[in-house]
Design an enzyme around this catalytic site. Structure first.
Site, short mmCIF file in Angstrom:
data_model
loop_
_atom_site.label_atom_id
_atom_site.label_comp_id
_atom_site.label_asym_id
_atom_site.label_seq_id
_atom_site.Cartn_x
_atom_site.Cartn_y
_atom_site.Cartn_z
N GLU A 52 0.55 -1.39 0.23
CA GLU A 52 -0.14 0.05 -0.62
C GLU A 52 0.95 1.07 0.28
O GLU A 52 2.10 0.94 0.47
CB GLU A 52 -1.18 -0.14 1.36
CG GLU A 52 -0.21 0.31 2.58
CD GLU A 52 -1.29 -0.07 3.44
OE1 GLU A 52 -1.23 1.97 4.04
OE2 GLU A 52 -1.05 -0.73 4.29
N LYS B 236 -6.19 10.66 0.66
CA LYS B 236 -6.26 9.35 1.16
C LYS B 236 -8.20 8.33 0.48
O LYS B 236 -8.72 8.56 0.10
CB LYS B 236 -6.37 8.64 2.47
CG LYS B 236 -6.21 7.61 3.37
CD LYS B 236 -6.24 7.12 4.92
CE LYS B 236 -5.31 8.55 5.16
NZ LYS B 236 -5.53 8.02 6.72
N VAL C 33 -5.03 -0.29 2.94
CA VAL C 33 -6.46 -1.48 2.80
C VAL C 33 -7.38 -1.95 1.51
O VAL C 33 -6.79 -2.87 0.56
CB VAL C 33 -6.19 -1.75 3.75
CG1 VAL C 33 -6.65 -3.89 3.92
CG2 VAL C 33 -5.22 -1.79 4.81
N ASP D 227 -19.50 2.50 13.26
CA ASP D 227 -18.22 3.50 12.61
C ASP D 227 -17.30 2.63 12.45
O ASP D 227 -16.73 0.71 13.18
CB ASP D 227 -17.54 4.41 13.49
CG ASP D 227 -16.60 4.56 12.69
OD1 ASP D 227 -16.61 3.91 11.10
OD2 ASP D 227 -15.38 5.87 13.36
N SER E 4 -14.60 0.14 9.46
CA SER E 4 -13.52 0.11 8.47
C SER E 4 -14.74 -0.84 6.89
O SER E 4 -14.40 -1.85 6.89
CB SER E 4 -12.32 -0.19 8.43
OG SER E 4 -11.53 0.18 7.33
N ASP F 158 -12.36 -1.94 5.10
CA ASP F 158 -11.54 -3.19 4.67
C ASP F 158 -12.29 -3.93 4.43
O ASP F 158 -12.04 -5.36 4.22
CB ASP F 158 -10.56 -2.80 5.61
CG ASP F 158 -9.41 -1.46 5.68
OD1 ASP F 158 -9.90 -0.54 4.82
OD2 ASP F 158 -8.40 -1.64 6.49
N LYS G 194 -5.65 -2.60 13.70
CA LYS G 194 -4.87 -1.68 14.72
C LYS G 194 -5.79 -1.51 16.48
O LYS G 194 -7.07 -2.01 16.32
CB LYS G 194 -5.53 -0.10 14.06
CG LYS G 194 -4.96 -0.45 12.74
CD LYS G 194 -5.39 1.17 11.80
CE LYS G 194 -4.36 1.30 10.98
NZ LYS G 194 -4.40 0.69 10.19
#
Length: 315
Positions: free
Chosen positions: A30, A91, A111, A143, A145, A147, A164
């Protein structure tokens, strides 16, 4: 027809295109870590270091970004320097790719953006630091991601150090199970904690060698079904992890600071990560980089095992 031939909007470097045509090992990387995750000028140094680790293991690196509306699969020296030095780069997650291409915009891929473009180019292995996931307080904010949803419908193998640690790790693992995304622990029975070798959560499957991962990838293809990803969870070495007590204390302080300052949504992750870097004296950043290096090395070995199997299957 290769995946890259069916996606003419992608621009592959000559090196990456040649490797894919020869069925040589290729590892996607990435670009967000370069553009947004590290201080300058160290970010450019790390970008070169990670590509070098892939090459040392006998694979070809394919760092991915979108430049002037064109998804680039494999960056040259000047392009890496641009990603590292241009502070205006956006981003780009998966959902941002179409608007960015249409607008001729430039950005570093996250990602989800990297995984999608790598898979479209025909690259099967992707190395990163930590995945996004379900955020703390999800029941109030919802909330999560992108991903996770992207990996549920993209056939790619992602080598990471877990998710994370600022996220809700147990909830993320539950979501991955619901979405049908398999998780393999590399030489561990515990899901890694990004900065930490263990999050305390178990994994259902453990593998010891890259050939076992390649075998699982071949089994995915043979079985058919949804085009989901395979996650290889590779813990940072305990000798290189962030001190667990320091991690827990500073993360609690970061979460409290975010609540006090009303930080929400997409601003939450960079706020928390920056707080950790500052208040651990940079130790969290070094643990992050140690994890990324380990993931890149392992991904290159998996790519080699996968390429060996592909060549053997085709005689």
């Amino acid at each position: 027809m290769t995946s890259s031939e069916s996606a003419p909007f992608l621009r592959l470097s000559d090196e990456v295109r040649d490797a894919l045509e020869r069925r040589a090992p290729v590892v996607a990387l990435e670009s967000t870590i370069i553009a947004h995750g590290l201080p300058r000028p160290r970010n450019l140094q790390v970008a070169g270091e990670l590509e070098g680790l892939v090459r040392e293991a006998g694979a070809v690196p394919a760092t991915i970004a979108v430049l002037d509306g064109v998804p680039r699969i494999g960056l040259g020296k000047a392009e890496l320097e641009r990603v590292a030095g241009d502070t205006s780069l956006r981003k780009l997650g998966f959902r941002d790719l179409a608007p960015a291409v249409a607008a001729g915009a430039s950005g570093a891929t996250t990602v989800s953006g990297t995984a999608f473009l790598a898979a479209r180019a025909g690259i099967r292995i992707f190395a990163t630091g930590g995945l996004g996931g379900v955020h703390r307080g999800w029941t109030q904010t919802h909330d999560e991601s992108n991903d996770l949803a992207l990996l549920a419908r993209t056939r790619i193998t992602v080598v990471c150090a877990g998710v994370k640690s600022i996220l809700d790790v147990p909830a993320t693992l539950e979501r991955l199970e619901t979405l049908g995304v398999a998780v393999l622990g590399h030489r561990t029975t515990r899901f890694p904690g990004f900065y930490l070798a263990s999050s305390g959560c178990p994994v259902d499957w453990t593998v010891q060698e890259p050939a076992e991962v390649a075998a699982a990838m071949r089994a995915q293809d043979a079985l058919g079904g949804p085009e989901s990803a395979l996650i290889v969870a590779n813990p940072v070495a305990e000798s290189e992890q962030l001190d667990p007590d320091l991690h827990d204390r500073v993360l609690a302080e970061a979460l409290a600071a975010a609540d006090r300052e009303g930080v929400t949504g997409q601003a939450t992750t960079p706020f928390l990560l920056a707080h950790l870097t500052e208040h651990t004296g940079g130790a969290s950043l070094e643990a992050n980089l140690a994890a990324v290096r380990g993931n890149v090395r392992l991904a290159a070995r998996i790519a080699g095992a996968w390429a060996d199997g592909e060549r053997a299957a085709r005689g």
